[in-house]
Design a protein around this motif. Sequence first.
Motif, short mmCIF file in Angstrom:
data_model
loop_
_atom_site.label_atom_id
_atom_site.label_comp_id
_atom_site.label_asym_id
_atom_site.label_seq_id
_atom_site.Cartn_x
_atom_site.Cartn_y
_atom_site.Cartn_z
N PHE A 1 0.86 -1.17 0.00
CA PHE A 1 0.00 0.00 0.00
C PHE A 1 0.90 1.22 0.00
CE2 PHE A 1 -3.05 -2.94 1.93
CZ PHE A 1 -4.24 -2.52 1.38
N ILE A 2 0.63 2.15 -0.89
CA ILE A 2 1.37 3.41 -0.91
C ILE A 2 0.35 4.53 -0.82
CG2 ILE A 2 2.91 4.92 -2.21
CD1 ILE A 2 3.93 2.29 -3.58
N VAL A 3 0.38 5.28 0.28
CA VAL A 3 -0.51 6.42 0.45
C VAL A 3 0.14 7.60 -0.25
CG1 VAL A 3 -1.57 7.98 2.12
CG2 VAL A 3 -1.47 5.53 2.60
N THR A 4 -0.57 8.18 -1.22
CA THR A 4 -0.01 9.28 -2.01
C THR A 4 -0.53 10.65 -1.58
OG1 THR A 4 -1.73 8.96 -3.70
CG2 THR A 4 0.38 7.82 -4.03
N HIS A 5 -1.72 10.70 -0.98
CA HIS A 5 -2.30 11.97 -0.55
C HIS A 5 -3.08 11.77 0.74
CE1 HIS A 5 -1.80 12.43 -4.92
NE2 HIS A 5 -1.59 13.70 -4.64
N GLN A 6 -3.10 12.81 1.57
CA GLN A 6 -3.86 12.81 2.80
C GLN A 6 -4.54 14.17 2.97
OE1 GLN A 6 -1.73 11.58 6.33
NE2 GLN A 6 -0.35 10.30 5.16
N ALA A 7 -5.78 14.16 3.45
CA ALA A 7 -6.49 15.41 3.73
C ALA A 7 -7.43 15.18 4.91
CB ALA A 7 -7.28 15.87 2.51
N TRP A 8 -7.51 16.17 5.77
CA TRP A 8 -8.38 16.10 6.94
C TRP A 8 -9.61 16.98 6.75
CZ3 TRP A 8 -8.11 13.08 11.19
CH2 TRP A 8 -6.90 12.45 11.47
N ASP A 9 -10.74 16.52 7.30
CA ASP A 9 -11.95 17.33 7.44
C ASP A 9 -12.56 16.93 8.78
OD1 ASP A 9 -14.08 19.03 7.07
OD2 ASP A 9 -15.19 17.64 5.80
N GLY A 10 -12.33 17.74 9.80
CA GLY A 10 -12.81 17.41 11.14
C GLY A 10 -12.18 16.12 11.64
N ASP A 11 -13.02 15.13 11.95
CA ASP A 11 -12.54 13.85 12.47
C ASP A 11 -12.42 12.78 11.38
OD1 ASP A 11 -12.25 14.72 15.08
OD2 ASP A 11 -14.33 14.27 15.59
N ASP B 1 -13.11 8.31 16.50
CA ASP B 1 -14.09 8.52 17.56
C ASP B 1 -13.58 9.58 18.54
OD1 ASP B 1 -12.23 7.19 19.22
OD2 ASP B 1 -13.37 5.32 19.22
N GLU B 2 -14.34 9.82 19.60
CA GLU B 2 -13.98 10.86 20.57
C GLU B 2 -12.70 10.55 21.33
OE1 GLU B 2 -17.00 8.02 21.61
OE2 GLU B 2 -17.27 9.70 20.28
N GLU B 3 -12.28 9.27 21.38
CA GLU B 3 -11.00 8.91 22.00
C GLU B 3 -9.83 9.01 21.03
OE1 GLU B 3 -13.68 6.44 22.61
OE2 GLU B 3 -14.14 7.76 24.30
N GLY B 4 -10.12 9.34 19.77
CA GLY B 4 -9.07 9.46 18.76
C GLY B 4 -8.72 8.17 18.07
N GLN B 5 -9.50 7.11 18.31
CA GLN B 5 -9.22 5.83 17.66
C GLN B 5 -9.98 5.72 16.34
OE1 GLN B 5 -10.16 2.81 20.70
NE2 GLN B 5 -7.95 2.50 20.82
N VAL B 6 -9.43 4.94 15.44
CA VAL B 6 -10.11 4.67 14.16
C VAL B 6 -11.39 3.90 14.48
CG1 VAL B 6 -9.97 3.49 11.95
CG2 VAL B 6 -7.94 4.64 12.87
N CYS B 7 -12.54 4.45 14.07
CA CYS B 7 -13.82 3.77 14.34
C CYS B 7 -14.52 3.34 13.06
CB CYS B 7 -14.73 4.65 15.20
SG CYS B 7 -15.23 6.19 14.42
N GLU B 8 -14.08 3.87 11.91
CA GLU B 8 -14.68 3.47 10.64
C GLU B 8 -13.67 3.68 9.52
OE1 GLU B 8 -18.89 3.97 8.28
OE2 GLU B 8 -18.19 5.67 9.46
N HIS B 9 -13.64 2.70 8.62
CA HIS B 9 -12.75 2.75 7.44
C HIS B 9 -13.60 2.34 6.24
CE1 HIS B 9 -8.73 1.40 5.44
NE2 HIS B 9 -9.66 1.59 4.52
N VAL B 10 -13.82 3.29 5.34
CA VAL B 10 -14.62 3.02 4.14
C VAL B 10 -13.72 3.23 2.93
CG1 VAL B 10 -16.66 3.63 2.80
CG2 VAL B 10 -16.73 3.78 5.31
N ASP B 11 -13.52 2.17 2.16
CA ASP B 11 -12.72 2.24 0.94
C ASP B 11 -13.61 2.52 -0.26
OD1 ASP B 11 -10.24 1.84 2.03
OD2 ASP B 11 -10.11 -0.27 1.48
#
Length: 140
Positions: A63-73, A102-112
């Motif tokens: 897996f090679i991540v080429t771009h990252q962008a944040w919007d809120g959480d 989630d509110e604890e900062g853990q990954v709670c959902e991953h949608v590909d």
Amino acid sequence: MKTENAKAYVHLFENLSPQTIAAMPGFVSLNVRFKDPFNDFTGIYKLRKLLQKTLSDIKNPSFIVTHQAWDGDVLFLRWTFQGHVRALGHWPITGMSEIHFDEEGQVCEHVDHWDGAEQFYERLPLIGGALGLIKRRLQL
């Protein structure tokens, strides 16, 4: 915490191994939801099983991540996955992921998001020819 967990999650995929899979409980919710064109399930144990299956079924997965962008959480990732699939050869897939925290900062959902028809079914020896014919007939 969210940023650190995001880095750990990206590291998991870019360095997929039994060791990185084992580290998931440190930054992934036990009730994480995962969805892609073939799966839709909840639970870190099922996610762990899927990643272990990837390691066993695909030679040299990358897996090679080429771009990252944040919007809120939500972290959006653009990536390329590739590996050698037994009887099918080299297999590249390009897609995007929505990673929710989630509110604890853990990954709670991953949608590909990736095109299962074009990047998977159309490449299969028998099905691909039929789908290609249908696709050409529907084009302008």
